[in-house]
Design a protein around this motif. Structure first.
Motif, PDB file in Angstrom:
ATOM      1  N   ILE A   1      86.891  36.139  33.379  1.00 18.51           N
ATOM      2  CA  ILE A   1      87.925  36.927  32.725  1.00 18.51           C
ATOM      3  C   ILE A   1      87.496  38.387  32.743  1.00 18.51           C
ATOM      4  O   ILE A   1      86.371  38.723  32.374  1.00 18.51           O
ATOM      5  CB  ILE A   1      88.156  36.496  31.265  1.00 18.51           C
ATOM      6  N   LEU A   2      88.364  39.254  33.194  1.00 22.22           N
ATOM      7  CA  LEU A   2      88.094  40.684  33.160  1.00 22.22           C
ATOM      8  C   LEU A   2      88.531  41.237  31.809  1.00 22.22           C
ATOM      9  O   LEU A   2      89.720  41.273  31.499  1.00 22.22           O
ATOM     10  CB  LEU A   2      88.855  41.400  34.288  1.00 22.22           C
ATOM     11  N   PHE A   3      87.562  41.637  30.977  1.00 23.58           N
ATOM     12  CA  PHE A   3      87.866  42.202  29.668  1.00 23.58           C
ATOM     13  C   PHE A   3      87.855  43.725  29.754  1.00 23.58           C
ATOM     14  O   PHE A   3      86.933  44.323  30.314  1.00 23.58           O
ATOM     15  CB  PHE A   3      86.838  41.746  28.620  1.00 23.58           C
ATOM     16  N   HIS A   4      88.880  44.328  29.173  1.00 23.81           N
ATOM     17  CA  HIS A   4      88.970  45.798  29.149  1.00 23.81           C
ATOM     18  C   HIS A   4      89.527  46.216  27.798  1.00 23.81           C
ATOM     19  O   HIS A   4      90.516  45.647  27.322  1.00 23.81           O
ATOM     20  CB  HIS A   4      89.891  46.296  30.267  1.00 23.81           C
ATOM     21  N   HIS A   5      88.900  47.222  27.179  1.00 27.48           N
ATOM     22  CA  HIS A   5      89.370  47.711  25.889  1.00 27.48           C
ATOM     23  C   HIS A   5      89.610  49.206  25.945  1.00 27.48           C
ATOM     24  O   HIS A   5      88.800  49.968  26.470  1.00 27.48           O
ATOM     25  CB  HIS A   5      88.359  47.400  24.783  1.00 27.48           C
TER      26      HIS A   5
ATOM     27  N   THR B   1      78.783  45.852  22.568  1.00 23.15           N
ATOM     28  CA  THR B   1      78.013  44.615  22.704  1.00 23.15           C
ATOM     29  C   THR B   1      78.921  43.398  22.599  1.00 23.15           C
ATOM     30  O   THR B   1      78.769  42.420  23.339  1.00 23.15           O
ATOM     31  CB  THR B   1      76.929  44.547  21.613  1.00 23.15           C
ATOM     32  N   LEU B   2      79.899  43.458  21.679  1.00 24.52           N
ATOM     33  CA  LEU B   2      80.879  42.378  21.542  1.00 24.52           C
ATOM     34  C   LEU B   2      81.598  42.144  22.859  1.00 24.52           C
ATOM     35  O   LEU B   2      81.723  41.000  23.323  1.00 24.52           O
ATOM     36  CB  LEU B   2      81.882  42.726  20.441  1.00 24.52           C
ATOM     37  N   LEU B   3      82.050  43.207  23.485  1.00 25.22           N
ATOM     38  CA  LEU B   3      82.765  43.084  24.759  1.00 25.22           C
ATOM     39  C   LEU B   3      81.862  42.494  25.831  1.00 25.22           C
ATOM     40  O   LEU B   3      82.271  41.618  26.607  1.00 25.22           O
ATOM     41  CB  LEU B   3      83.285  44.463  25.182  1.00 25.22           C
ATOM     42  N   GLN B   4      80.615  42.943  25.866  1.00 23.21           N
ATOM     43  CA  GLN B   4      79.679  42.450  26.872  1.00 23.21           C
ATOM     44  C   GLN B   4      79.403  40.956  26.681  1.00 23.21           C
ATOM     45  O   GLN B   4      79.281  40.211  27.659  1.00 23.21           O
ATOM     46  CB  GLN B   4      78.376  43.237  26.790  1.00 23.21           C
ATOM     47  N   GLN B   5      79.323  40.521  25.423  1.00 21.73           N
ATOM     48  CA  GLN B   5      79.042  39.109  25.170  1.00 21.73           C
ATOM     49  C   GLN B   5      80.211  38.224  25.575  1.00 21.73           C
ATOM     50  O   GLN B   5      80.026  37.151  26.153  1.00 21.73           O
ATOM     51  CB  GLN B   5      78.678  38.906  23.696  1.00 21.73           C
ATOM     52  N   PHE B   6      81.418  38.665  25.258  1.00 21.42           N
ATOM     53  CA  PHE B   6      82.585  37.906  25.724  1.00 21.42           C
ATOM     54  C   PHE B   6      82.595  37.863  27.249  1.00 21.42           C
ATOM     55  O   PHE B   6      82.908  36.827  27.845  1.00 21.42           O
ATOM     56  CB  PHE B   6      83.880  38.538  25.208  1.00 21.42           C
TER      57      PHE B   6
ATOM     58  N   ALA C   1      92.866  35.143  25.132  1.00 19.61           N
ATOM     59  CA  ALA C   1      92.642  35.133  26.580  1.00 19.61           C
ATOM     60  C   ALA C   1      91.852  33.904  26.996  1.00 19.61           C
ATOM     61  O   ALA C   1      92.140  33.279  28.029  1.00 19.61           O
ATOM     62  CB  ALA C   1      91.910  36.412  27.005  1.00 19.61           C
ATOM     63  N   THR C   2      90.858  33.527  26.195  1.00 17.86           N
ATOM     64  CA  THR C   2      90.081  32.328  26.526  1.00 17.86           C
ATOM     65  C   THR C   2      90.943  31.072  26.381  1.00 17.86           C
ATOM     66  O   THR C   2      90.781  30.114  27.140  1.00 17.86           O
ATOM     67  CB  THR C   2      88.824  32.217  25.637  1.00 17.86           C
TER      68      THR C   2
ATOM     69  N   ALA D   1      92.898  38.503  33.240  1.00 15.17           N
ATOM     70  CA  ALA D   1      92.468  39.778  32.683  1.00 15.17           C
ATOM     71  C   ALA D   1      92.942  39.886  31.247  1.00 15.17           C
ATOM     72  O   ALA D   1      94.020  39.405  30.898  1.00 15.17           O
ATOM     73  CB  ALA D   1      93.016  40.943  33.506  1.00 15.17           C
ATOM     74  N   CYS D   2      92.135  40.522  30.414  1.00 12.31           N
ATOM     75  CA  CYS D   2      92.464  40.696  29.001  1.00 12.31           C
ATOM     76  C   CYS D   2      92.307  42.173  28.651  1.00 12.31           C
ATOM     77  O   CYS D   2      91.204  42.721  28.697  1.00 12.31           O
ATOM     78  CB  CYS D   2      91.534  39.845  28.147  1.00 12.31           C
ATOM     79  N   VAL D   3      93.424  42.810  28.311  1.00 14.09           N
ATOM     80  CA  VAL D   3      93.424  44.236  27.969  1.00 14.09           C
ATOM     81  C   VAL D   3      93.779  44.379  26.496  1.00 14.09           C
ATOM     82  O   VAL D   3      94.880  44.009  26.078  1.00 14.09           O
ATOM     83  CB  VAL D   3      94.433  45.012  28.835  1.00 14.09           C
ATOM     84  N   THR D   4      92.843  44.890  25.710  1.00 13.58           N
ATOM     85  CA  THR D   4      93.073  45.109  24.290  1.00 13.58           C
ATOM     86  C   THR D   4      93.061  46.605  23.996  1.00 13.58           C
ATOM     87  O   THR D   4      92.550  47.398  24.786  1.00 13.58           O
ATOM     88  CB  THR D   4      91.999  44.420  23.429  1.00 13.58           C
TER      89      THR D   4
END
Length: 299
Positions: free
Chosen positions: A46-50, A34-39, A227-228, A74-77
């Motif tokens: 921004i493409l977020f990927h964990h 849910t955290l990832l979806q909210q960001f 990333a932001t 893109a943000c890869v964590t």
């Protein structure tokens, strides 16, 4: 200053996450999703990927970007990194609870601002220093510890009480700059004093604050926040080289003695000045020789 509704929601989300983390509340897998979806909702460009575990966020970013055409940032964590690397091929030791993030930005987006490329590492260091200091201040509220000193060592190592807490590696991939950032949040890996991976003693957010927290959540949120920051920087039409240099100097201890780690005798130098393009002028403490440096030479 006017804050848009989306940013207000994000500030509330970040504050809530910090409150939960400081009270050692651990997010479930569903809550992390849910955290990832909210960001992703608040920053749709921004493409977020964990990844729970990866060899390197730099390599993970290459794999993700090879399949993405329309992305601008893109943000890869990762929760765990098994084969991270630092500058000059050094090993970056990864343990759960620390921040491992690669933020990919288009080279053309940075170049369009007509700022020397040599200032990119300095600007990224500023962002990391800001976030580290903010986190220390927020966590310090739950402890009796004084807020430690946060400084930058050229070009972009972040120090807390002169011990290394974060490092940055920037690589090129097609039309991308891959900005790899490691922050010691929960753990301070031991750093050898000799050999190819020798360096400055390390510290961590946990060590500096003596706080108890859900470090995994803090570490992951820190990566996404950075990333932001970078996206906002790229969209800012008032960016200037002068502003970057002046802010960087404000974070640096210009009187700190530095050691050139790759010289035979580990020569000691002092900073003389910084040039407008971010290169550093130093003078040897023993031989008095002046040099202009354009890469990371120190520990």
């Amino acid at each position: 200053m006017t804050i848009c509704r989306r940013h207000k929601h994000l500030l509330r989300l970040t504050f809530l996450l910090l409150v939960l983390a400081v009270t050692t509340y651990c997010l479930t897998i569903e809550e992390e999703d849910t955290l990832l979806q909210q960001f992703q909702e608040y920053f749709p460009t921004i493409l977020f990927h964990h990844a729970m575990s990866t060899d390197s966020t730099q390599e993970e970013a290459r794999r993700i970007l090879s399949e993405s055409e329309d992305t601008t940032v893109a943000c890869v964590t990762a929760t765990e990194q098994t084969n991270g690397r630092g500058t000059s091929g050094r090993v970056w030791m990864g343990a759960k609870g620390n921040t491992f993030v690669t933020i990919a930005i288009r080279q053309s987006d940075f170049v369009s601002h007509k700022i020397p490329l040599t200032l990119l590492p300095l600007q990224v260091g500023i962002f990391v220093a800001r976030r580290v200091k903010q986190l220390l201040q927020q966590l310090q509220e739950s402890t009796s510890h004084p807020i430690p000193s946060v400084t930058l060592k050229w070009p972009n190592d972040v120090l807390v009480n002169e011990e290394k807490i974060a490092g940055i590696l920037i690589e090129s991939f097609e039309d991308w700059f891959l900005i790899g950032i490691g922050v010691n949040v929960a753990y301070a890996p031991p750093v050898p004093t000799t050999g190819p991976n020798h360096g400055r003693k390390s510290t961590s957010i946990a060590t500096a604050t003596n706080a108890a927290a859900d470090w995994n959540t803090i570490a992951r949120t820190l990566g996404m926040d950075l990333a932001t920051d970078l996206q906002s920087f790229l969209r800012n039409p008032t960016i200037s080289a002068t502003r970057i240099i002046e802010e960087w100097k404000g974070w640096a201890d210009m009187n700190m003695e530095l050691v050139m780690r790759d010289t035979p005798n580990q020569e000691r130098v002092k900073v003389v000045d910084m040039l407008p393009d971010g290169r550093l002028q130093v003078v040897g403490q023993d031989d008095g020789v002046h040099r202009t440096l354009v890469s990371d030479y120190f520990f």
